[in-house]
Design a protein around this motif. Structure first.
Motif, PDB file in Angstrom:
ATOM      1  N   ILE A   6      43.575  26.012 -25.869  1.00  0.00           N
ATOM      2  CA  ILE A   6      42.116  25.968 -25.741  1.00  0.00           C
ATOM      3  C   ILE A   6      41.765  25.610 -24.304  1.00  0.00           C
ATOM      4  O   ILE A   6      42.361  24.692 -23.712  1.00  0.00           O
ATOM      5  N   VAL A   7      40.801  26.337 -23.738  1.00  0.00           N
ATOM      6  CA  VAL A   7      40.342  26.105 -22.366  1.00  0.00           C
ATOM      7  C   VAL A   7      39.014  25.354 -22.423  1.00  0.00           C
ATOM      8  O   VAL A   7      38.058  25.813 -23.059  1.00  0.00           O
ATOM      9  N   PHE A   8      38.971  24.213 -21.762  1.00  0.00           N
ATOM     10  CA  PHE A   8      37.764  23.391 -21.682  1.00  0.00           C
ATOM     11  C   PHE A   8      37.241  23.469 -20.253  1.00  0.00           C
ATOM     12  O   PHE A   8      38.005  23.252 -19.308  1.00  0.00           O
ATOM     13  N   THR A   9      35.967  23.796 -20.097  1.00  0.00           N
ATOM     14  CA  THR A   9      35.409  23.863 -18.748  1.00  0.00           C
ATOM     15  C   THR A   9      34.409  22.741 -18.530  1.00  0.00           C
ATOM     16  O   THR A   9      33.779  22.257 -19.468  1.00  0.00           O
ATOM     17  N   SER A  10      34.260  22.383 -17.272  1.00  0.00           N
ATOM     18  CA  SER A  10      33.193  21.458 -16.917  1.00  0.00           C
ATOM     19  C   SER A  10      31.917  22.261 -16.738  1.00  0.00           C
ATOM     20  O   SER A  10      31.926  23.494 -16.778  1.00  0.00           O
ATOM     21  N   GLY A  11      30.811  21.577 -16.549  1.00  0.00           N
ATOM     22  CA  GLY A  11      29.535  22.256 -16.366  1.00  0.00           C
ATOM     23  C   GLY A  11      29.522  23.094 -15.102  1.00  0.00           C
ATOM     24  O   GLY A  11      30.017  22.677 -14.060  1.00  0.00           O
ATOM     25  N   LYS A  12      28.966  24.290 -15.212  1.00  0.00           N
ATOM     26  CA  LYS A  12      28.841  25.216 -14.092  1.00  0.00           C
ATOM     27  C   LYS A  12      27.364  25.401 -13.779  1.00  0.00           C
ATOM     28  O   LYS A  12      26.559  25.637 -14.684  1.00  0.00           O
ATOM     29  N   VAL A  13      27.029  25.285 -12.503  1.00  0.00           N
ATOM     30  CA  VAL A  13      25.661  25.533 -12.054  1.00  0.00           C
ATOM     31  C   VAL A  13      25.665  26.753 -11.150  1.00  0.00           C
ATOM     32  O   VAL A  13      26.702  27.123 -10.601  1.00  0.00           O
ATOM     33  N   GLY A  14      24.527  27.369 -11.013  1.00  0.00           N
ATOM     34  CA  GLY A  14      24.420  28.564 -10.184  1.00  0.00           C
ATOM     35  C   GLY A  14      24.184  28.213  -8.738  1.00  0.00           C
ATOM     36  O   GLY A  14      23.156  27.638  -8.387  1.00  0.00           O
ATOM     37  N   GLN A  15      25.166  28.540  -7.903  1.00  0.00           N
ATOM     38  CA  GLN A  15      25.021  28.266  -6.475  1.00  0.00           C
ATOM     39  C   GLN A  15      25.788  29.299  -5.671  1.00  0.00           C
ATOM     40  O   GLN A  15      26.723  29.910  -6.166  1.00  0.00           O
ATOM     41  N   ARG A  24      15.579  32.301  -7.229  1.00  0.00           N
ATOM     42  CA  ARG A  24      15.098  32.760  -8.539  1.00  0.00           C
ATOM     43  C   ARG A  24      15.929  32.151  -9.669  1.00  0.00           C
ATOM     44  O   ARG A  24      17.155  32.093  -9.599  1.00  0.00           O
ATOM     45  N   PHE A  25      15.247  31.732 -10.729  1.00  0.00           N
ATOM     46  CA  PHE A  25      15.910  31.160 -11.896  1.00  0.00           C
ATOM     47  C   PHE A  25      16.929  32.146 -12.472  1.00  0.00           C
ATOM     48  O   PHE A  25      18.054  31.771 -12.816  1.00  0.00           O
ATOM     49  N   GLU A  26      16.556  33.423 -12.587  1.00  0.00           N
ATOM     50  CA  GLU A  26      17.464  34.426 -13.135  1.00  0.00           C
ATOM     51  C   GLU A  26      18.773  34.471 -12.360  1.00  0.00           C
ATOM     52  O   GLU A  26      19.849  34.534 -12.958  1.00  0.00           O
ATOM     53  N   ASP A  27      18.697  34.423 -11.039  1.00  0.00           N
ATOM     54  CA  ASP A  27      19.910  34.460 -10.216  1.00  0.00           C
ATOM     55  C   ASP A  27      20.758  33.209 -10.415  1.00  0.00           C
ATOM     56  O   ASP A  27      21.987  33.266 -10.368  1.00  0.00           O
ATOM     57  N   GLU A  28      20.102  32.086 -10.638  1.00  0.00           N
ATOM     58  CA  GLU A  28      20.834  30.834 -10.887  1.00  0.00           C
ATOM     59  C   GLU A  28      21.619  30.923 -12.200  1.00  0.00           C
ATOM     60  O   GLU A  28      22.791  30.547 -12.261  1.00  0.00           O
ATOM     61  N   VAL A  29      20.986  31.447 -13.240  1.00  0.00           N
ATOM     62  CA  VAL A  29      21.661  31.597 -14.530  1.00  0.00           C
ATOM     63  C   VAL A  29      22.830  32.572 -14.406  1.00  0.00           C
ATOM     64  O   VAL A  29      23.944  32.295 -14.865  1.00  0.00           O
ATOM     65  N   ARG A  30      22.591  33.711 -13.776  1.00  0.00           N
ATOM     66  CA  ARG A  30      23.655  34.712 -13.613  1.00  0.00           C
ATOM     67  C   ARG A  30      24.835  34.144 -12.822  1.00  0.00           C
ATOM     68  O   ARG A  30      25.995  34.370 -13.165  1.00  0.00           O
ATOM     69  N   SER A  31      24.539  33.390 -11.781  1.00  0.00           N
ATOM     70  CA  SER A  31      25.589  32.800 -10.952  1.00  0.00           C
ATOM     71  C   SER A  31      26.402  31.767 -11.739  1.00  0.00           C
ATOM     72  O   SER A  31      27.632  31.726 -11.646  1.00  0.00           O
ATOM     73  N   ALA A  32      25.727  30.942 -12.537  1.00  0.00           N
ATOM     74  CA  ALA A  32      26.432  29.928 -13.334  1.00  0.00           C
ATOM     75  C   ALA A  32      27.334  30.584 -14.372  1.00  0.00           C
ATOM     76  O   ALA A  32      28.485  30.169 -14.561  1.00  0.00           O
TER      77      ALA A  32
END
Length: 106
Positions: A6-15, A24-32
């Motif tokens: 099982i792979v556990f990831t930490s939180g990813k943010v869009g940057q 743009r919020f959309e770009d942040e979500v896509r990047s994350a």
């Protein structure tokens, strides 16, 4: 981190590569989500093997836009998802973390 297939990831943010948040919020979500996908791939998994996803939005007014992008990028059947609002560091508007099966154990 991978344990028992099982792979556990930490939180990813869009940057961007310089650590800046997209305008743009959309770009942040896509990047994350792209960063989540990259981490999964580097650890022997992928978005289609997600078992559970945890999403945080700094403003729940963005939920519909987030949900549209999420449904576009996350393969079906989509994993169980926990989404809630909360304050995020450095003024990010979205964070995503996932738990996925490793390819060799799926």
């Amino acid at each position: 981190r991978t344990a028992n297939g099982i792979v556990f990831t930490s939180g990813k943010v869009g940057q961007d590569p310089d650590g800046n948040r997209p305008e743009r919020f959309e770009d942040e979500v896509r990047s994350a989500i792209a960063d989540l996908e990259k981490t999964l791939n580097e650890n022997g998994s992928d978005l289609s093997l997600l078992l559970q996803v945890h999403c945080i939005l700094s403003d729940m007014a963005n939920f519909d836009e987030f949900d549209r992008i999420y449904k576009e990028l996350i393969p079906t059947p989509a994993p169980p998802r926990f989404t809630h609002g909360g304050e995020l560091v450095q003024n990010f508007r979205f964070e995503i973390a996932g738990i996925a099966a490793a390819r060799d154990s799926a």
